[in-house]
Scaffold this motif. Structure first.
Motif, short mmCIF file in Angstrom:
data_model
loop_
_atom_site.label_atom_id
_atom_site.label_comp_id
_atom_site.label_asym_id
_atom_site.label_seq_id
_atom_site.Cartn_x
_atom_site.Cartn_y
_atom_site.Cartn_z
N UNK A 41 38.15 37.62 39.35
CA UNK A 41 39.28 38.55 39.52
C UNK A 41 39.43 39.32 38.20
N UNK A 42 38.95 40.56 38.20
CA UNK A 42 38.98 41.39 36.98
C UNK A 42 40.37 42.00 36.85
N UNK A 43 41.17 41.45 35.94
CA UNK A 43 42.52 41.98 35.73
C UNK A 43 42.70 42.40 34.27
N UNK A 44 41.66 43.08 33.78
CA UNK A 44 41.68 43.58 32.40
C UNK A 44 41.24 45.04 32.40
N UNK A 45 41.70 45.77 33.40
CA UNK A 45 41.31 47.18 33.54
C UNK A 45 41.73 48.02 32.34
N UNK A 46 42.83 47.65 31.69
CA UNK A 46 43.31 48.47 30.57
C UNK A 46 42.33 48.45 29.41
N UNK A 47 41.54 47.37 29.32
CA UNK A 47 40.51 47.33 28.27
C UNK A 47 39.30 48.11 28.74
#
Ligand code: PMP
Length: 462
Positions: A41-47
């Motif tokens: 679950x990729x929940x680091x889109x802001x990076x």
């Protein structure tokens, strides 16, 4: 959606959740500490956001035809040159740039803002809020510029008033305001149009750091009135190393090239011993010396097309629904405090940072990854002054990033957890994240953790 002033709360109206845009990596499974595997679950889109499938398809279709641009005589060089220059026009359309503005391809937002800093007229006063990302905060600390750091505002109105006050007493001369569109820490939208109005009334130009805004909202340079926009391809679903500085040409044309070399120079003459006369290009080429990142620029333009086709309003509305679920879910977990500069109800994009009472944020993020296969981020997010002030840290204690010891209840946290998402995020990732947070807070971690190389890593079952 028209880019209305943020003071008027331009939240897109939530509609039914539509499907996420296809991105690469949606089927990748990662191991948990238990040895079991789960979809990541990729929940680091802001990076960095995953690549859109469509971007990947476009790049894969183009690569066999890739060749050198600009000076190649061959057919594929001409094709590549056409695609490179067309990519500029696509980005210009995506940003709704006025006719006489230009698009310079860079390596990313940091590079774009450093390029602009290098091109500012001598003596330019640069106004920037101390709450900015370091990429917006730091490039102006160079010889010949006069940065003015404005204090953290606690509302959009305070931000506008603080700028008004600083400009009212500022001496004459060239000026620039650098402002972020959406915070990479809180996701909150900044009152860009209002700040630009104030800046322009005082003859001060504006550069918008749209690194976090462009992936989530339509950005119209014409409507916002800003003079430049900086953004990064890797946050816009095109992780191929390109970014953009788009905007006015005059200061850039008057400046020394950012990099000296081929491509930026029109003619070079070695006349007398010891002297070389150079005539530099004007326009984007002046600051794009060396072989440009054609694939990255093409990928970035492909992402612009994909987001425009999907409809920024529909994407923003879908994101708003996911954000609503995330916020409501976190609000039900005891001890979770969501960080906010402008207040709980202020509009924000899909970026949210929080702390959990009694937990070190590095420990919490490590457990989300190791025990649940969820990728978030912890730390101060390259916005140290902002995060420290939101955590109530006067700046006296160093951040213990990576230390797994839980903070004793009541003690302030020294770093935060950030969860961020976007157009490729399925609802299931938000639900899985919330259930993982509930389980970690309610039952505690199932594993022990230790610090290794500054990171928090699993260290055997409890
Ligand atoms: N500005 C903001 C608001 C950001 O979030 C980031 C990346 N975290 C940057 C600038 C810098 O972007 P890049 O690392 O792509 O240069």
């Amino acid at each position: 959606m028209t880019a209305q002033p943020v003071l008027d709360a331009p939240v897109p109206r939530p509609t039914a959740v539509t499907a996420p845009l296809p991105v690469l990596g949606r089927d990748v499974e990662v191991p948990l500490v238990t040895g079991e595997k789960v979809p990541y679950a990729a929940l680091d889109y802001a990076a960095s956001a995953p690549a859109l499938q469509r971007v990947w398809d476009d790049v894969a279709a183009y690569l066999p035809c890739y060749a050198s641009v600009h000076r190649g005589a061959g057919y594929l060089s001409q094709l590549s040159t056409d695609l490179y220059e067309e990519s500029r026009r696509t980005v210009a359309g995506f940003l709704d740039l006025p006719e006489d503005h230009q698009v310079v391809f860079t390596r990313g937002t940091t590079d774009s803002l450093n390029l602009l800093a290098a091109a500012l007229p001598a003596g330019t006063r640069v106004f920037v809020f101390a709450t900015e990302h370091h990429a917006s905060l730091l490039p102006w600390r160079r010889a010949g510029l006069r940065p003015v750091y404005l204090p953290a505002p606690r509302s959009p109105r305070q931000a506008v008033a603080a700028l008004e006050e600083a400009l009212a007493t500022a001496p004459q001369g060239p000026g620039l305001l650098c402002v972020t569109g959406a915070s990479n820490v809180t996701g909150e939208l900044w009152p860009v149009a209002e700040l630009t109005g104030v800046a322009h009334r005082h003859g001060v130009r504006v550069v918008l750091d749209a690194a976090q805004l462009a992936p989530h909202r339509r950005v119209s340079v014409r409507e916002l009135g800003v003079d430049w926009v900086a953004l990064s391809g890797h946050k816009l679903y095109a992780p191929f190393g390109a970014g953009v500085l788009a905007g006015r040409a005059d200061w850039l044309d008057a400046a020394e090239p950012y990099l000296a070399g081929g491509g930026a120079s029109r003619t070079v003459d070695h006349r007398d011993a010891g002297t070389v006369a150079v005539e530099w290009h004007r326009g984007p080429a002046r600051h794009e010396a060396g072989s440009p990142n054609v694939v990255g620029s093409y990928a970035l333009a492909s992402a612009c097309r994909a987001l425009s086709d999907a409809g920024p309003d529909a994407l923003a509305a879908r994101e708003e629904v996911l954000l609503g679920r995330l916020r409501a879910g976190l609000a039900e977990v005891p001890g979770v405090r969501v960080l906010s500069l402008f207040g709980e109800d202020h509009p924000r994009v899909g970026v949210l940072s929080f702390v959990v009472e009694g937990w070190n944020s590095s420990h919490f993020s490590a457990a989300l990854s190791a025990e649940h296969g969820i990728g978030v981020r912890d730390g101060l997010f390259c916005a140290h002054p902002l995060v420290r002030s939101l955590l109530g840290d006067a700046g006296d204690a160093p951040a213990r990033c990576g230390a797994p010891e839980p903070s004793p209840p009541g003690e302030r946290s020294l770093n935060a957890v950030r969860v961020s998402f976007g157009a490729g995020t399925p609802e299931e990732h938000i639900e899985r994240f919330l259930s993982a947070v509930r389980s970690l807070v309610g039952d505690g971690p199932r594993w022990n953790y230790r610090t290794e190389g500054g990171r928090c890593v699993p260290d055997g079952r409890r």
